[in-house]
Design a protein around this motif. Sequence first.
Motif, PDB file in Angstrom:
ATOM      1  N   CYS A 274       0.775  -1.085  -0.001  1.00  0.00           N
ATOM      2  CA  CYS A 274      -0.056  -0.076  -0.038  1.00  0.00           C
ATOM      3  C   CYS A 274       1.012   1.130   0.089  1.00  0.00           C
ATOM      4  N   VAL A 275       0.341   2.192  -0.804  1.00  0.00           N
ATOM      5  CA  VAL A 275       1.158   3.548  -0.884  1.00  0.00           C
ATOM      6  C   VAL A 275      -0.260   4.497  -0.686  1.00  0.00           C
ATOM      7  N   GLU A 276      -0.619   5.008   0.385  1.00  0.00           N
ATOM      8  CA  GLU A 276      -1.527   5.923   0.879  1.00  0.00           C
ATOM      9  C   GLU A 276      -1.477   7.410   0.603  1.00  0.00           C
ATOM     10  N   SER A 277      -1.985   8.067  -0.338  1.00  0.00           N
ATOM     11  CA  SER A 277      -2.080   9.531  -0.447  1.00  0.00           C
ATOM     12  C   SER A 277      -3.049   9.784   0.590  1.00  0.00           C
ATOM     13  N   ALA A 278      -2.389  10.888   1.725  1.00  0.00           N
ATOM     14  CA  ALA A 278      -2.901  11.039   2.908  1.00  0.00           C
ATOM     15  C   ALA A 278      -2.729  12.661   3.365  1.00  0.00           C
ATOM     16  N   ASN A 279      -3.494  12.850   4.265  1.00  0.00           N
ATOM     17  CA  ASN A 279      -3.419  14.133   5.084  1.00  0.00           C
ATOM     18  C   ASN A 279      -3.650  13.695   6.545  1.00  0.00           C
ATOM     19  N   VAL A 280      -2.319  13.237   7.135  1.00  0.00           N
ATOM     20  CA  VAL A 280      -2.421  12.761   8.274  1.00  0.00           C
ATOM     21  C   VAL A 280      -1.218  13.412   9.353  1.00  0.00           C
ATOM     22  N   MET A 281      -1.552  13.143  10.569  1.00  0.00           N
ATOM     23  CA  MET A 281      -0.566  13.699  11.524  1.00  0.00           C
ATOM     24  C   MET A 281      -0.522  15.094  11.451  1.00  0.00           C
ATOM     25  N   GLN A 282       0.652  15.690  11.520  1.00  0.00           N
ATOM     26  CA  GLN A 282       0.855  17.302  11.178  1.00  0.00           C
ATOM     27  C   GLN A 282       0.261  18.049   9.903  1.00  0.00           C
ATOM     28  N   ASP A 283      -0.178  17.065   9.076  1.00  0.00           N
ATOM     29  CA  ASP A 283      -0.894  17.351   7.757  1.00  0.00           C
ATOM     30  C   ASP A 283      -2.550  17.120   7.843  1.00  0.00           C
ATOM     31  N   ALA A 284      -3.002  16.918   8.929  1.00  0.00           N
ATOM     32  CA  ALA A 284      -4.522  16.913   9.064  1.00  0.00           C
ATOM     33  C   ALA A 284      -4.840  18.446   8.718  1.00  0.00           C
ATOM     34  N   VAL A 285      -6.224  18.399   7.966  1.00  0.00           N
ATOM     35  CA  VAL A 285      -6.739  19.281   7.406  1.00  0.00           C
ATOM     36  C   VAL A 285      -7.791  20.223   8.612  1.00  0.00           C
ATOM     37  N   GLN A 286      -7.447  21.548   8.646  1.00  0.00           N
ATOM     38  CA  GLN A 286      -8.509  22.379   9.441  1.00  0.00           C
ATOM     39  C   GLN A 286      -9.383  23.400   8.358  1.00  0.00           C
ATOM     40  N   LEU A 287     -10.607  23.146   8.699  1.00  0.00           N
ATOM     41  CA  LEU A 287     -11.510  24.002   7.802  1.00  0.00           C
ATOM     42  C   LEU A 287     -12.447  25.209   8.693  1.00  0.00           C
ATOM     43  N   GLN A 288     -12.669  26.186   8.219  1.00  0.00           N
ATOM     44  CA  GLN A 288     -13.311  27.085   8.816  1.00  0.00           C
ATOM     45  C   GLN A 288     -14.826  26.981   8.064  1.00  0.00           C
ATOM     46  N   PRO A 289     -15.809  27.631   8.951  1.00  0.00           N
ATOM     47  CA  PRO A 289     -17.150  27.203   8.182  1.00  0.00           C
ATOM     48  C   PRO A 289     -17.159  27.493   6.664  1.00  0.00           C
ATOM     49  N   GLY A 290     -17.918  26.513   6.012  1.00  0.00           N
ATOM     50  CA  GLY A 290     -18.014  27.025   4.523  1.00  0.00           C
ATOM     51  C   GLY A 290     -16.943  26.449   3.661  1.00  0.00           C
ATOM     52  N   GLU A 291     -15.675  26.355   4.272  1.00  0.00           N
ATOM     53  CA  GLU A 291     -14.512  26.176   3.637  1.00  0.00           C
ATOM     54  C   GLU A 291     -14.136  24.896   3.117  1.00  0.00           C
ATOM     55  N   SER A 292     -13.807  24.529   1.951  1.00  0.00           N
ATOM     56  CA  SER A 292     -13.432  23.372   1.417  1.00  0.00           C
ATOM     57  C   SER A 292     -11.754  22.874   1.128  1.00  0.00           C
ATOM     58  N   HIS A 293     -11.662  21.418   1.251  1.00  0.00           N
ATOM     59  CA  HIS A 293     -10.399  21.102   0.899  1.00  0.00           C
ATOM     60  C   HIS A 293     -10.594  19.801   0.035  1.00  0.00           C
ATOM     61  N   THR A 294      -9.684  19.775  -1.271  1.00  0.00           N
ATOM     62  CA  THR A 294      -9.782  18.485  -2.222  1.00  0.00           C
ATOM     63  C   THR A 294      -8.343  17.762  -1.824  1.00  0.00           C
ATOM     64  N   LEU A 295      -8.455  16.371  -1.328  1.00  0.00           N
ATOM     65  CA  LEU A 295      -7.198  15.657  -1.582  1.00  0.00           C
ATOM     66  C   LEU A 295      -7.314  14.931  -3.041  1.00  0.00           C
ATOM     67  N   GLU A 296      -6.127  15.094  -3.711  1.00  0.00           N
ATOM     68  CA  GLU A 296      -6.106  14.732  -5.169  1.00  0.00           C
ATOM     69  C   GLU A 296      -4.848  13.503  -5.122  1.00  0.00           C
ATOM     70  N   MET A 297      -5.176  12.684  -6.028  1.00  0.00           N
ATOM     71  CA  MET A 297      -4.211  11.659  -6.322  1.00  0.00           C
ATOM     72  C   MET A 297      -4.503  11.239  -7.749  1.00  0.00           C
ATOM     73  N   ARG A 298      -3.333  10.838  -8.350  1.00  0.00           N
ATOM     74  CA  ARG A 298      -3.055  10.505  -9.817  1.00  0.00           C
ATOM     75  C   ARG A 298      -2.405   9.339 -10.182  1.00  0.00           C
ATOM     76  N   LEU A 299      -2.672   8.283 -10.866  1.00  0.00           N
ATOM     77  CA  LEU A 299      -1.918   7.169 -11.269  1.00  0.00           C
ATOM     78  C   LEU A 299      -1.554   7.015 -12.688  1.00  0.00           C
ATOM     79  N   GLU A 300      -0.459   7.156 -12.860  1.00  0.00           N
ATOM     80  CA  GLU A 300      -0.054   6.717 -14.576  1.00  0.00           C
ATOM     81  C   GLU A 300       0.986   5.555 -14.683  1.00  0.00           C
ATOM     82  N   LEU A 301       0.938   4.895 -15.558  1.00  0.00           N
ATOM     83  CA  LEU A 301       1.852   3.918 -15.925  1.00  0.00           C
ATOM     84  C   LEU A 301       3.116   4.589 -16.783  1.00  0.00           C
ATOM     85  N   GLU A 302       4.313   4.449 -16.226  1.00  0.00           N
ATOM     86  CA  GLU A 302       5.322   4.779 -16.854  1.00  0.00           C
ATOM     87  C   GLU A 302       5.535   4.329 -18.184  1.00  0.00           C
TER      88      GLU A 302
END
Length: 302
Positions: A274-302
């Motif tokens: 497993c290789v997990e694209s993440a926002n964990v530990m010090q990278d945890a997300v904090q949002l104010q009311p109405g704010e949004s955050h998008t976690l993105e990952m993309r895979l491509e074969l070389e």
Amino acid sequence: MTEQQYTALQTKLTDAQYLTCEMKDELAVINVRHPLFQAELTTQGAQLLRFRAQNRDWLWLSDKAEYKRGTSLRGGIPVCWPWFGDAAKNPAAIQTMISSDQPPAHGFARSHEWELRSFSESDEAIEIHLALAPGQHPSWKGDASVELNMSLSSAALSLQLTTTAGKSPACYSQALHTYFPTSEIDSTHIEGLSGNRYIDALDQWSEKTQEGTVTFSEETDRIYTVDRPLILTTPEYTMRLTGNNHTAVVWNPWIDKSKRLSQFDDGAWQRMFCVESANVMQDAVQLQPGESHTLEMRLELE
């Protein structure tokens, strides 16, 4: 999924060219049969189980995977949200939002029903948009909604997990818990993490520095900082993993833990990682009311 929900899903897919749905045991499954690629996902957990393109399986799914209500399948890309792993190991701001004495590992999103909101099809690609119904959950006091968009083509697989805070601030951790296939774990390695710091969950959560490529020779459970694309190499393929995440989890259960895992063959540790694209530990997300955050990952074969 209720009978009414399944009927609604069938109705939404009535005019689809490449998408169909079926019940597998207790779960609704959306099948993608495009001329250039194929995929399979469950509406429970919005979990992509299989993706095949360019004559390769890009994801690993356990031979013992169980299509049961309330249980995430072992493999594919489970969605971990609104906390990752053991709730007690998350930052204090996340723990204060958890209202259960025994919260489920990796949050609740992966074991709850999601709604297919929309999809689009073309000769080259398919997009699938799902959303977890908003509302209070018994184990969480947070106020936020979450949606997942999957973009599928023969050239790339990308996921966007978007969280929007409601009327109060929200703090959460998350991961797209991707399982990859390999024929030989001993010949599998990850480039792009050399020199980066990581937390070793198997060594009293101590902080260390990666030297060279990441290889597998024992049970591995590490949380890395990420600042560049990752190159995943197995005997069968080389894959490029990119995203906007600043942490990534690298995991393989190895021999002993494999015997204790559910939906997992004793020898499966040799055929996956497993290789997990993440926002964990010090990278945890904090949002104010109405704010949004998008976690993105993309895979491509070389």
